[in-house]
Design an enzyme around this catalytic site. Sequence first.
Site, PDB file in Angstrom:
ATOM      1  N   GLY A   1       0.767  -1.245   0.000  1.00 20.77           N
ATOM      2  CA  GLY A   1       0.000   0.000   0.000  1.00 20.77           C
ATOM      3  C   GLY A   1       0.790   1.281   0.000  1.00 20.77           C
TER       4      GLY A   1
ATOM      5  CD  GLU B   1       0.701  -9.297   1.463  1.00 18.21           C
ATOM      6  OE1 GLU B   1       0.528 -10.459   1.847  1.00 18.21           O
ATOM      7  OE2 GLU B   1      -0.238  -8.567   1.051  1.00 18.21           O
ATOM      8  N   PRO B   2       4.799  -4.955  -0.356  1.00 14.79           N
ATOM      9  CG  PRO B   2       6.997  -4.154  -0.400  1.00 14.79           C
ATOM     10  CD  PRO B   2       6.107  -5.157   0.280  1.00 14.79           C
ATOM     11  N   GLY B   3       4.023  -3.589  -3.551  1.00 10.12           N
ATOM     12  CA  GLY B   3       4.042  -3.844  -4.988  1.00 10.12           C
ATOM     13  C   GLY B   3       4.505  -2.575  -5.666  1.00 10.12           C
ATOM     14  NE  ARG B   4       0.431   2.291  -5.966  1.00 14.03           N
ATOM     15  CZ  ARG B   4      -0.650   2.244  -6.756  1.00 14.03           C
ATOM     16  NH1 ARG B   4      -0.616   2.786  -7.949  1.00 14.03           N
ATOM     17  NH2 ARG B   4      -1.755   1.674  -6.336  1.00 14.03           N
TER      18      ARG B   4
ATOM     19  CE1 TYR C   1      -8.292   1.764  -9.881  1.00 15.19           C
ATOM     20  CE2 TYR C   1      -6.241   1.951 -11.087  1.00 15.19           C
ATOM     21  CZ  TYR C   1      -7.181   1.192 -10.433  1.00 15.19           C
ATOM     22  OH  TYR C   1      -6.976  -0.154 -10.338  1.00 15.19           O
TER      23      TYR C   1
ATOM     24  CB  CYS D   1     -13.855   2.946 -30.085  1.00 11.10           C
ATOM     25  SG  CYS D   1     -12.942   2.869 -31.617  1.00 11.10           S
TER      26      CYS D   1
HETATM   27  N1  LLP Z   1      -1.244  -7.128  -0.793  1.00 12.02           N
HETATM   28  C1  LLP Z   1      -2.528  -7.288  -1.147  1.00 12.02           C
HETATM   29  C2  LLP Z   1      -3.341  -8.282  -0.456  1.00 12.02           C
HETATM   30  C3  LLP Z   1      -3.074  -6.488  -2.159  1.00 12.02           C
HETATM   31  O1  LLP Z   1      -4.352  -6.648  -2.498  1.00 12.02           O
HETATM   32  C4  LLP Z   1      -2.263  -5.533  -2.814  1.00 12.02           C
HETATM   33  C5  LLP Z   1      -2.803  -4.691  -3.884  1.00 12.02           C
HETATM   34  C6  LLP Z   1      -0.914  -5.422  -2.421  1.00 12.02           C
HETATM   35  C7  LLP Z   1      -0.440  -6.227  -1.401  1.00 12.02           C
HETATM   36  C8  LLP Z   1       0.042  -4.468  -3.065  1.00 12.02           C
HETATM   37  O2  LLP Z   1      -0.313  -3.146  -2.879  1.00 12.02           O
HETATM   38  P1  LLP Z   1       0.663  -1.947  -3.321  1.00 12.02           P
HETATM   39  O3  LLP Z   1       1.891  -1.999  -2.453  1.00 12.02           O
HETATM   40  O4  LLP Z   1       1.015  -2.171  -4.748  1.00 12.02           O
HETATM   41  O5  LLP Z   1      -0.155  -0.736  -3.114  1.00 12.02           O
HETATM   42  N2  LLP Z   1      -4.625  -1.347  -9.781  1.00 12.02           N
HETATM   43  C9  LLP Z   1      -4.479  -0.373  -8.728  1.00 12.02           C
HETATM   44  C10 LLP Z   1      -3.886  -0.962  -7.487  1.00 12.02           C
HETATM   45  C11 LLP Z   1      -4.638  -2.149  -6.955  1.00 12.02           C
HETATM   46  C12 LLP Z   1      -3.968  -2.782  -5.758  1.00 12.02           C
HETATM   47  C13 LLP Z   1      -4.627  -4.036  -5.357  1.00 12.02           C
HETATM   48  N3  LLP Z   1      -4.010  -4.708  -4.262  1.00 12.02           N
HETATM   49  C14 LLP Z   1      -3.705   0.812  -9.279  1.00 12.02           C
HETATM   50  O6  LLP Z   1      -3.300   0.799 -10.446  1.00 12.02           O
HETATM   51  O7  LLP Z   1      -3.510   1.812  -8.588  1.00 12.02           O
END
Ligand code: LLP
Length: 413
Positions: A239, A273-276, A316, A342
């Site tokens: 997050g 659990e970082p992604g972004r 978004y 389109c």
């Molecule tokens: N853990 C869980 C259980 C999650 O559902 C998510 C993201 C993450 C970790 C990773 O979150 P992050 O660190 O990336 O914020 N498509 C959207 C973001 C959707 C995120 C869904 N869950 C966007 O483009 O902003």
Amino acid sequence: MQHFHYKNNQIYGENIRLADIANEFGTPCYVYSEAMLEDNWQAFEKAFNGLRHRICYAVKANSNIAILNFFANKGAGFDIVSQGELERVLAAKGDPKKIVFSGVGKQTAEIIRALDVGIACFDVESLPELERIHSIAEKRKTIATVALRVNPNIDARTHPYISTGLSINKFGIEYSDVLPLCHRVQKMPHIKLIGIACHIGSQLTELSPFLEASDRMLDLLQQLKTAGIELTHINIGGGLGVQYHDEKPPTPQEYAEALRKKFENQSIELIIEPGRALVANAGILLTKVEYIKTTSQKNFAIVDAGMNDLMRPALYDAWHDILPIHLRYGDTHFYDIVGPVCESADVLGKSRQIALEPGDILAIKTAGAYGFSMSSHYNSRPRPAEVMIKDDKAHLIRKRETLGELFASETIV
Ligand code: LLP
């Protein structure tokens, strides 16, 4: 350190001109910088150093196997939400023993496969899911390790589509149901409860929701301890936000310091659990201006990437900086940068002041997270190529899809 930067009016990715990448691989094309991934990974590792922790990269942010392999080589764990993501992690040589499996809709085949490869933990989101995992583990004469994903009912103060920790959301088990469910788990011989988890939302730009969630989770840990239930970890999800425009998200260092205060005296492991925050700024999307169209209302720069390649602005209303990879001198105008799809929502950037000519290549920044991974074939458009800059070379890590691939699995009846 910024790995995408202007030098002599041209954007470079590390030491390579993006113009050369566009020439070689065509557009639209995602380009990633491995050095930037390294910086991001090190920032997290350094920030959490000394605290018992595990970083499980959220595969959904960018699931290209070259990126997963980069994190696997760093010793990362992985947060997955489907068997597809599981197979990707395995193909990328990720360690199954470091995988946590989240998601509200785990299917039987997915649970079986995850049990067979020996993942670390299922993050269970409901009682029916728990019962399904139990009965599968029983049939396979094994024990499934699980954490309960809690819905802490906390407002992440982010876009409603990416807010997940409120009780109106579909995610997690209601806070007040967790303790009774833990008692129930203890009577399930094929389930071993090892942790509690939450994930309150994505692109958070403040620390306070993380801290509120941590407090709620630590309270729960204490309640469970009092009830004689000992856990080995708390997972507070991902997050952490990044800067797309003018937001000022906390740095990994600030994030970790705040969490450290909460968790340093605990005997449990902290999972994040970082992604972004690991991949967003390590990627850009290159796109070519096909046409410039001027109406009585607006100037449009029509580019060859669309909402099917990068969905975030359409879905978004997200902002991504858009820069010409070769700065030209000349009059600037305000353009809506739009794709060929389109739909009127097919806008990549609104009102961008820029000097442009048809044929120019633009870099859409901070596109490494939820870019390619959310792409689609909408309007029968093949998905773009992906390139990784590594060791001063541009490597193709995913070929551009061909037109034939679009309908190769379809049949006329
Ligand atoms: N853990 C869980 C259980 C999650 O559902 C998510 C993201 C993450 C970790 C990773 O979150 P992050 O660190 O990336 O914020 N498509 C959207 C973001 C959707 C995120 C869904 N869950 C966007 O483009 O902003």
